[in-house]
Structure formats: structure tokens, C-alpha cells
Scaffold this active site. Structure first.
Site, PDB file in Angstrom:
ATOM      1  N   GLY A 293      51.852  -3.553 -30.368  1.00  0.00           N
ATOM      2  CA  GLY A 293      51.083  -3.658 -31.607  1.00  0.00           C
ATOM      3  C   GLY A 293      51.582  -2.894 -32.808  1.00  0.00           C
ATOM      4  O   GLY A 293      50.857  -2.760 -33.796  1.00  0.00           O
TER       5      GLY A 293
ATOM      6  N   SER B  75      50.504   1.040 -38.901  1.00  0.00           N
ATOM      7  CA  SER B  75      49.824   0.509 -37.714  1.00  0.00           C
ATOM      8  C   SER B  75      49.198   1.625 -36.887  1.00  0.00           C
ATOM      9  O   SER B  75      49.811   2.686 -36.681  1.00  0.00           O
ATOM     10  CB  SER B  75      50.817  -0.229 -36.815  1.00  0.00           C
ATOM     11  OG  SER B  75      51.294  -1.398 -37.438  1.00  0.00           O
ATOM     12  N   ILE B  76      48.002   1.357 -36.373  1.00  0.00           N
ATOM     13  CA  ILE B  76      47.361   2.303 -35.459  1.00  0.00           C
ATOM     14  C   ILE B  76      48.276   2.551 -34.261  1.00  0.00           C
ATOM     15  O   ILE B  76      48.415   3.686 -33.792  1.00  0.00           O
ATOM     16  CB  ILE B  76      45.976   1.769 -35.034  1.00  0.00           C
ATOM     17  CG1 ILE B  76      45.007   1.859 -36.232  1.00  0.00           C
ATOM     18  CG2 ILE B  76      45.443   2.540 -33.823  1.00  0.00           C
ATOM     19  CD1 ILE B  76      43.666   1.174 -36.018  1.00  0.00           C
TER      20      ILE B  76
ATOM     21  N   ASP C  45      55.131 -12.134 -27.724  1.00  0.00           N
ATOM     22  CA  ASP C  45      53.916 -12.708 -28.301  1.00  0.00           C
ATOM     23  C   ASP C  45      52.905 -12.761 -27.163  1.00  0.00           C
ATOM     24  O   ASP C  45      53.103 -13.495 -26.188  1.00  0.00           O
ATOM     25  CB  ASP C  45      54.222 -14.108 -28.854  1.00  0.00           C
ATOM     26  CG  ASP C  45      52.996 -14.769 -29.469  1.00  0.00           C
ATOM     27  OD1 ASP C  45      51.858 -14.531 -28.985  1.00  0.00           O
ATOM     28  OD2 ASP C  45      53.166 -15.539 -30.433  1.00  0.00           O
ATOM     29  N   VAL C  46      51.817 -11.985 -27.273  1.00  0.00           N
ATOM     30  CA  VAL C  46      50.885 -11.837 -26.144  1.00  0.00           C
ATOM     31  C   VAL C  46      50.073 -13.100 -25.875  1.00  0.00           C
ATOM     32  O   VAL C  46      49.351 -13.162 -24.882  1.00  0.00           O
ATOM     33  CB  VAL C  46      49.932 -10.629 -26.319  1.00  0.00           C
ATOM     34  CG1 VAL C  46      50.714  -9.324 -26.375  1.00  0.00           C
ATOM     35  CG2 VAL C  46      49.022 -10.798 -27.536  1.00  0.00           C
TER      36      VAL C  46
ATOM     37  N   LYS D 174      35.784  -8.422 -29.708  1.00  0.00           N
ATOM     38  CA  LYS D 174      35.816  -6.986 -29.359  1.00  0.00           C
ATOM     39  C   LYS D 174      34.752  -6.654 -28.305  1.00  0.00           C
ATOM     40  O   LYS D 174      34.979  -5.772 -27.465  1.00  0.00           O
ATOM     41  CB  LYS D 174      35.625  -6.110 -30.605  1.00  0.00           C
ATOM     42  CG  LYS D 174      36.796  -6.118 -31.582  1.00  0.00           C
ATOM     43  CD  LYS D 174      38.092  -5.592 -30.999  1.00  0.00           C
ATOM     44  CE  LYS D 174      39.143  -5.340 -32.071  1.00  0.00           C
ATOM     45  NZ  LYS D 174      40.475  -5.057 -31.488  1.00  0.00           N
TER      46      LYS D 174
ATOM     47  N   TYR E  79      32.990  -9.701 -40.100  1.00  0.00           N
ATOM     48  CA  TYR E  79      33.853  -9.413 -38.930  1.00  0.00           C
ATOM     49  C   TYR E  79      33.725 -10.566 -37.916  1.00  0.00           C
ATOM     50  O   TYR E  79      34.657 -10.872 -37.179  1.00  0.00           O
ATOM     51  CB  TYR E  79      33.502  -8.051 -38.318  1.00  0.00           C
ATOM     52  CG  TYR E  79      34.600  -7.496 -37.428  1.00  0.00           C
ATOM     53  CD1 TYR E  79      35.878  -7.251 -37.921  1.00  0.00           C
ATOM     54  CD2 TYR E  79      34.348  -7.216 -36.085  1.00  0.00           C
ATOM     55  CE1 TYR E  79      36.877  -6.741 -37.102  1.00  0.00           C
ATOM     56  CE2 TYR E  79      35.343  -6.700 -35.266  1.00  0.00           C
ATOM     57  CZ  TYR E  79      36.613  -6.470 -35.784  1.00  0.00           C
ATOM     58  OH  TYR E  79      37.594  -5.969 -34.960  1.00  0.00           O
TER      59      TYR E  79
HETATM   60  P1  NAD Z   1      48.283  -3.942 -37.533  1.00  0.00           P
HETATM   61  O1  NAD Z   1      48.378  -5.206 -38.298  1.00  0.00           O
HETATM   62  O2  NAD Z   1      49.194  -2.847 -37.893  1.00  0.00           O
HETATM   63  O3  NAD Z   1      48.410  -4.222 -35.966  1.00  0.00           O
HETATM   64  C1  NAD Z   1      47.988  -5.425 -35.371  1.00  0.00           C
HETATM   65  C2  NAD Z   1      49.111  -5.838 -34.446  1.00  0.00           C
HETATM   66  O4  NAD Z   1      48.743  -6.979 -33.686  1.00  0.00           O
HETATM   67  C3  NAD Z   1      50.407  -6.194 -35.201  1.00  0.00           C
HETATM   68  O5  NAD Z   1      51.468  -5.389 -34.760  1.00  0.00           O
HETATM   69  C4  NAD Z   1      50.636  -7.642 -34.820  1.00  0.00           C
HETATM   70  O6  NAD Z   1      51.998  -7.962 -34.700  1.00  0.00           O
HETATM   71  C5  NAD Z   1      49.928  -7.688 -33.475  1.00  0.00           C
HETATM   72  N1  NAD Z   1      49.664  -9.055 -33.036  1.00  0.00           N
HETATM   73  C6  NAD Z   1      48.841  -9.990 -33.560  1.00  0.00           C
HETATM   74  N2  NAD Z   1      48.946 -11.148 -32.883  1.00  0.00           N
HETATM   75  C7  NAD Z   1      49.852 -10.938 -31.889  1.00  0.00           C
HETATM   76  C8  NAD Z   1      50.408 -11.735 -30.866  1.00  0.00           C
HETATM   77  N3  NAD Z   1      50.050 -13.025 -30.709  1.00  0.00           N
HETATM   78  N4  NAD Z   1      51.324 -11.191 -30.018  1.00  0.00           N
HETATM   79  C9  NAD Z   1      51.705  -9.895 -30.161  1.00  0.00           C
HETATM   80  N5  NAD Z   1      51.215  -9.086 -31.109  1.00  0.00           N
HETATM   81  C10 NAD Z   1      50.305  -9.607 -31.972  1.00  0.00           C
HETATM   82  O7  NAD Z   1      46.756  -3.488 -37.678  1.00  0.00           O
HETATM   83  P2  NAD Z   1      45.921  -2.333 -36.933  1.00  0.00           P
HETATM   84  O8  NAD Z   1      44.764  -2.097 -37.823  1.00  0.00           O
HETATM   85  O9  NAD Z   1      46.803  -1.243 -36.555  1.00  0.00           O
HETATM   86  O10 NAD Z   1      45.358  -3.079 -35.640  1.00  0.00           O
HETATM   87  C11 NAD Z   1      45.579  -2.609 -34.332  1.00  0.00           C
HETATM   88  C12 NAD Z   1      44.316  -2.684 -33.500  1.00  0.00           C
HETATM   89  O11 NAD Z   1      43.366  -1.771 -34.034  1.00  0.00           O
HETATM   90  C13 NAD Z   1      43.652  -4.038 -33.460  1.00  0.00           C
HETATM   91  O12 NAD Z   1      43.160  -4.281 -32.151  1.00  0.00           O
HETATM   92  C14 NAD Z   1      42.496  -3.856 -34.424  1.00  0.00           C
HETATM   93  O13 NAD Z   1      41.436  -4.727 -34.121  1.00  0.00           O
HETATM   94  C15 NAD Z   1      42.127  -2.423 -34.108  1.00  0.00           C
HETATM   95  N6  NAD Z   1      41.288  -1.749 -35.092  1.00  0.00           N
HETATM   96  C16 NAD Z   1      41.666  -1.703 -36.410  1.00  0.00           C
HETATM   97  C17 NAD Z   1      40.854  -1.049 -37.328  1.00  0.00           C
HETATM   98  C18 NAD Z   1      41.214  -0.990 -38.796  1.00  0.00           C
HETATM   99  O14 NAD Z   1      40.328  -0.745 -39.608  1.00  0.00           O
HETATM  100  N7  NAD Z   1      42.460  -1.181 -39.153  1.00  0.00           N
HETATM  101  C19 NAD Z   1      39.666  -0.432 -36.899  1.00  0.00           C
HETATM  102  C20 NAD Z   1      39.324  -0.492 -35.542  1.00  0.00           C
HETATM  103  C21 NAD Z   1      40.144  -1.163 -34.654  1.00  0.00           C
HETATM  104  O1  0WE Z   2      40.034  -5.541 -36.132  1.00  0.00           O
HETATM  105  C1  0WE Z   2      40.150  -5.492 -37.333  1.00  0.00           C
HETATM  106  C2  0WE Z   2      40.918  -6.571 -38.082  1.00  0.00           C
HETATM  107  C3  0WE Z   2      41.631  -7.505 -37.167  1.00  0.00           C
HETATM  108  C4  0WE Z   2      42.158  -8.751 -37.829  1.00  0.00           C
HETATM  109  C5  0WE Z   2      42.606  -8.794 -39.139  1.00  0.00           C
HETATM  110  C6  0WE Z   2      43.097  -9.984 -39.668  1.00  0.00           C
HETATM  111  C7  0WE Z   2      43.539 -10.120 -41.103  1.00  0.00           C
HETATM  112  C8  0WE Z   2      44.553 -11.221 -41.273  1.00  0.00           C
HETATM  113  C9  0WE Z   2      42.187  -9.898 -37.087  1.00  0.00           C
HETATM  114  N1  0WE Z   2      42.645 -11.070 -37.579  1.00  0.00           N
HETATM  115  C10 0WE Z   2      43.108 -11.122 -38.839  1.00  0.00           C
HETATM  116  N2  0WE Z   2      43.564 -12.312 -39.300  1.00  0.00           N
HETATM  117  C11 0WE Z   2      44.231 -12.452 -40.475  1.00  0.00           C
HETATM  118  O2  0WE Z   2      44.603 -13.571 -40.875  1.00  0.00           O
HETATM  119  N3  0WE Z   2      39.526  -4.479 -38.030  1.00  0.00           N
HETATM  120  C12 0WE Z   2      38.657  -3.576 -37.300  1.00  0.00           C
HETATM  121  C13 0WE Z   2      39.653  -4.272 -39.482  1.00  0.00           C
HETATM  122  C14 0WE Z   2      38.534  -5.014 -40.146  1.00  0.00           C
HETATM  123  O3  0WE Z   2      38.615  -6.342 -40.364  1.00  0.00           O
HETATM  124  C15 0WE Z   2      37.419  -6.726 -40.940  1.00  0.00           C
HETATM  125  C16 0WE Z   2      36.585  -5.624 -41.072  1.00  0.00           C
HETATM  126  C17 0WE Z   2      37.293  -4.506 -40.547  1.00  0.00           C
HETATM  127  C18 0WE Z   2      36.819  -3.114 -40.436  1.00  0.00           C
HETATM  128  C19 0WE Z   2      37.013  -7.994 -41.344  1.00  0.00           C
HETATM  129  C20 0WE Z   2      35.752  -8.151 -41.916  1.00  0.00           C
HETATM  130  C21 0WE Z   2      34.911  -7.064 -42.024  1.00  0.00           C
HETATM  131  C22 0WE Z   2      35.313  -5.790 -41.612  1.00  0.00           C
END
Ligand code: NAD
Ligand code: 0WE
Length: 257
Positions: free
Chosen positions: A14, A20-21, A66-67, A164, A157
Site C-alpha cells: 500500500g 501514504s500511511i 494488484d491485490v 471497512k 464515505y
Molecule cells: P494511499 O493512496 O497512499 O494508499 C492507498 C494504497 O492502496 C495505494 O498505495 C494504492 O496503490 C493501493 N491500492 C489501491 N487499489 C489497489 C489494488 N487493486 N492493488 C494493490 N494496491 C492497491 O492512501 P492512504 O490514506 O495511505 O490509504 C491507506 C489505507 O489507510 C487505506 O486502507 C485507507 O482506507 C486507510 N485509511 C486512510 C485514512 C485517511 O484519512 N487517509 C484514514 C483511515 C484509514
Molecule cells: O479510506 C479512505 C479513503 C479510501 C478511498 C479513497 C478514494 C479516492 C479516489 C477509496 N477509494 C477511493 N477512490 C477514488 O477514486 N479514507 C478513510 C479517507 C476518506 O475518504 C473519505 C472520507 C475519508 C476520511 C470519503 C468521504 C468521506 C470521508
């Protein structure tokens, strides 16, 4: 930080870029002494991930996966096996729903958007954990990322919240199956972080300021704080913790108003 993960090998799913987280947790794992192996989703992200991984040494293994594709997961795990006889840590930090599903009403979620969101954001944890488990012969720690929208309605969301919820339930069932093998499985429920996945979500900056105003800590969380929780769950500090969702959210989720 002390090197509580010295000698451990971790697989990280990821990383897209330095925000990225997964990158925040990978850095903390590496600082704690772990050796890491990274996936990247597709050619678009290859260079990014290779460059970041190389900061831990030019020989840090990186390969595509690609997962949503079983054959990719199998090929990626063969690559992992060619680099290490054993895996101790697995980070799953992957989510995706089609953009239109995160815009209007949840009521309008298409069958296909529901399928894709659950496949990539929830089922993939089961698939990669099953593929890695045979390598976790000495026990291990699996960590995935969740969000509060799994349990309470966060407007827009939508289907990601439902996915989730499935992810958090999957964590509990995986913890039960793998507990006898000393493999622990947990989720970190993170407050909002400004990453690629968050960018372009309308109202995201309003969400960050909402947390600053209303969360007990009156601020947003950092990647370093997610890294520290990742190290805790990966280390003996978390030895008795499995099946749980732990909150790194400035305390936001305890509020009733
Ligand atoms: P990010 O875009 O940096 O990471 C998301 C990753 O998912 C990317 O590296 C992307 O390549 C990967 N991904 C998506 N589809 C894929 C596929 N088919 N195969 C392989 N990899 C794939 O964003 P992030 O915010 O770091 O998200 C990481 C995780 O943290 C996610 O599960 C997201 O839901 C969760 N999360 C994010 C937030 C936030 O506010 N950003 C809050 C809570 C949880
Ligand atoms: O998990 C997430 C976001 C995950 C995500 C983000 C995207 C943007 C681009 C999944 N799919 C997509 N598809 C895309 O095309 N978060 C926790 C961050 C997030 O996303 C939101 C939030 C928060 C917080 C969307 C709506 C409302 C709140």
C-alpha cells in the site's frame, strides 16, 4: 526508538508515495530494525515505490501486486519466498472504491461499485494473509488500516464504510483462525490523514479542521503516531492483542457530541 523489531522481516502492501500511511508505518518498522519487502499496485507507482524503498538500501525488494488479482498475489508471494525463508510482519494498507460511489447517496451504490470496494478493501486482506501465513512459521503480526466510517455514518464515505465494517469483522475471524499459529491480526482505525486516497475527496480539509475543533486532543494525527502504533502491534508489546481495532484518532471516536 529502540530496535524492538530487530531481525524481523515485514511485507508492506500500500505504499503509493511518501504521504501514504503504509510509508509512515514502514519507516517506523524499519527504524525499529525490520527488513522490509514492498509491493506496488502498477507501473504508474513503480518508480515512486522503488525510490522510497531504496532509502532502506538499494537491495530492498520491490515487486508488483494488484491485490484484486489472485495470480498477482501468488506471483508476489513467490517473489517474497525468493528473498526470505520467513515473514514476521504484514501490513495491509490498501483501499479503493469507484469515485462515483463516494459522491452521492449510499442508496445509489451500484452492484459493481459495491463488489469492487469489498474486493479491494476487505477481501484482499484475507487473500494476502492466507498467502503469507505459511511463511509466518514462527508466528507473526498482520496489521490493516480502518476508519471510523466502519461503525458510524460519515457522509459520503458510503460503500467504503460498509467495506471497512467487513474488514474489521475479517480481522476478528482471521485472528481466530491464525491464533493457534501465533499469528496476530489487528486493525488500526486512523483519523483523517492527507494522503493520495484522501485528496480530491470534497470536504476533506473541512474534516481535518472538524477534528482540530472536536477531537479530545484538538489536533489531527500524524504518520509518526500511526508508525508508533504499527510498531507496538508488530512487537512483543502487542503480544496479547489480536482481533482488535485500535484507534489512532486523537480520541475523536469517544465523543457523543
Ligand atoms: P494511499 O493512496 O497512499 O494508499 C492507498 C494504497 O492502496 C495505494 O498505495 C494504492 O496503490 C493501493 N491500492 C489501491 N487499489 C489497489 C489494488 N487493486 N492493488 C494493490 N494496491 C492497491 O492512501 P492512504 O490514506 O495511505 O490509504 C491507506 C489505507 O489507510 C487505506 O486502507 C485507507 O482506507 C486507510 N485509511 C486512510 C485514512 C485517511 O484519512 N487517509 C484514514 C483511515 C484509514
Ligand atoms: O479510506 C479512505 C479513503 C479510501 C478511498 C479513497 C478514494 C479516492 C479516489 C477509496 N477509494 C477511493 N477512490 C477514488 O477514486 N479514507 C478513510 C479517507 C476518506 O475518504 C473519505 C472520507 C475519508 C476520511 C470519503 C468521504 C468521506 C470521508
Amino acid at each position: 526508538m529502540s530496535r524492538v523489531l530487530e531481525g524481523k522481516v515485514g511485507v508492506v502492501f500500500g505504499v503509493a508515495n511518501k504521504r501514504s500511511i503504509a510509508w509512515g508505518i514502514a519507516q517506523a518498522w524499519a527504524q525499529a530494525g525490520a527488513k522490509l519487502i514492498f509491493n506496488y499496485q502498477g507501473e504508474r507507482l513503480k518508480e515512486n515505490v522503488e525510490e522510497l524503498a531504496a532509502t532502506f538500501g538499494a537491495e530492498t525488494p520491490v515487486a508488483p501486486c494488484d491485490v484484486s488479482r489472485d495470480e498477482d498475489i501468488a506471483r508476489f508471494m513467490d517473489f517474497v519466498k525468493s528473498k526470505t525463508p520467513r515473514v514476521d510482519l504484514l501490513l495491509h494498507s490498501v483501499a479503493f472504491a469507484p469515485k462515483e460511489a463516494l459522491e452521492g447517496n449510499f442508496l445509489d451504490t451500484s452492484r459493481e461499485a459495491f463488489r469492487v470496494a469489498h474486493d479491494i478493501s476487505a477481501y484482499s486482506l484475507v487473500a494476502v494473509t492466507r498467502a503469507a501465513a505459511p511463511l509466518m512459521a514462527g508466528g507473526g503480526s498482520v496489521v490493516t488500516m480502518s476508519y471510523y466510517g466502519a461503525e458510524k455514518v460519515v457522509p459520503h464515505y458510503n460503500v467504503m464504510g460498509v467495506a471497512k465494517a467487513a474488514l474489521e469483522a475479517s480481522v476478528r475471524y482471521l485472528a481466530y483462525d491464525l491464533g493457534p499459529k501465533k499469528v496476530r491480526v489487528n486493525a488500526i482505525s486512523a483519523g483523517p490523514v492527507n494522503t493520495l486516497a484522501a485528496r480530491g475527496i470534497s470536504g476533506f480539509s473541512a474534516m481535518l479542521s472538524h477534528y482540530e475543533q472536536h477531537a479530545p486532543l484538538k489536533r489531527n494525527i500524524t504518520l509518526e503516531e500511526l508508525g508508533a502504533m504499527g510498531v507496538f502491534l508488530a512487537s512483543d508489546g502487542g503480544a496479547g492483542v489480536t482481533g482488535q481495532t485500535l484507534y489512532v484518532d486523537s480520541g475523536y471516536s469517544v465523543m457523543g457530541m
